[in-house]
Design an enzyme around this catalytic site. Sequence first.
Site: not given
Length: 244
Positions: A136, A149, A153
């Site tokens: 991402s 998150y 990533k």
Amino acid sequence: MSTHHPAGRRILVTGAGKGIGRATVERLVADGAEVVALSRTAADLRDLHEAFGCDTIEADLADLEAAADAVARALPFDGLVNNAGITALEPALSTGMDTMRRVMEVNTLGPLRLAQVIGNDLVRRGVGGAIVNISSTAADVGLADHAAYCASKAALNALTRVLAKELGPHNIRVNSINPTVTLTPMGQFAWSDPAKSAPVLARIPLGRFLEPPEVAGVVSFLLGNDAAMISGVCLAVDGGLGVD
């Protein structure tokens, strides 16, 4: 059939039930690959099998060793798409350690563990292959309420580079795709508030968020022969967001 397609190759796609994963299954099947779809949701797997004829594995990467064992029983594979991912929206100062562990387990440890299972088998068989990690743009920026998150990533990008370095001598390529906001169920959950999404959208020169098939097409390219000398790349698919 065009040589860039991953035709005839057996590819595992994780998180295949919805969003980017489902679009990837559809694209790879259309491009002639033999796809095995992994999801934790039995109903989604039944639908995938009925729609595309692919084999399925029901497993949850949160139960990592059980998932690894299930994948090991389904060997051999020529390629792996580590797409399964989860998110949690909590401010960094109040993010629970259980939240961090859960997100890292699925988004980072899961891709590494499955890369070990499939990569070791590819090395043992002496054949080349390709791994694509769905990362991402959050790996490279700080997004409020996305501590778990973003960290997961960024770590996935680092693993992509290390795996590319170590597996390259075995003719196994490893890349990640770093999409901006993609209009999947998870993307809509995280970005449904216009007050949050509008500033990001305003910085994308192409003026919109991604649709899942636009990521799936890049997956197919990176698995195929036209990408034969692309490895260790974290490829932004972001409509130009990164030029800002």
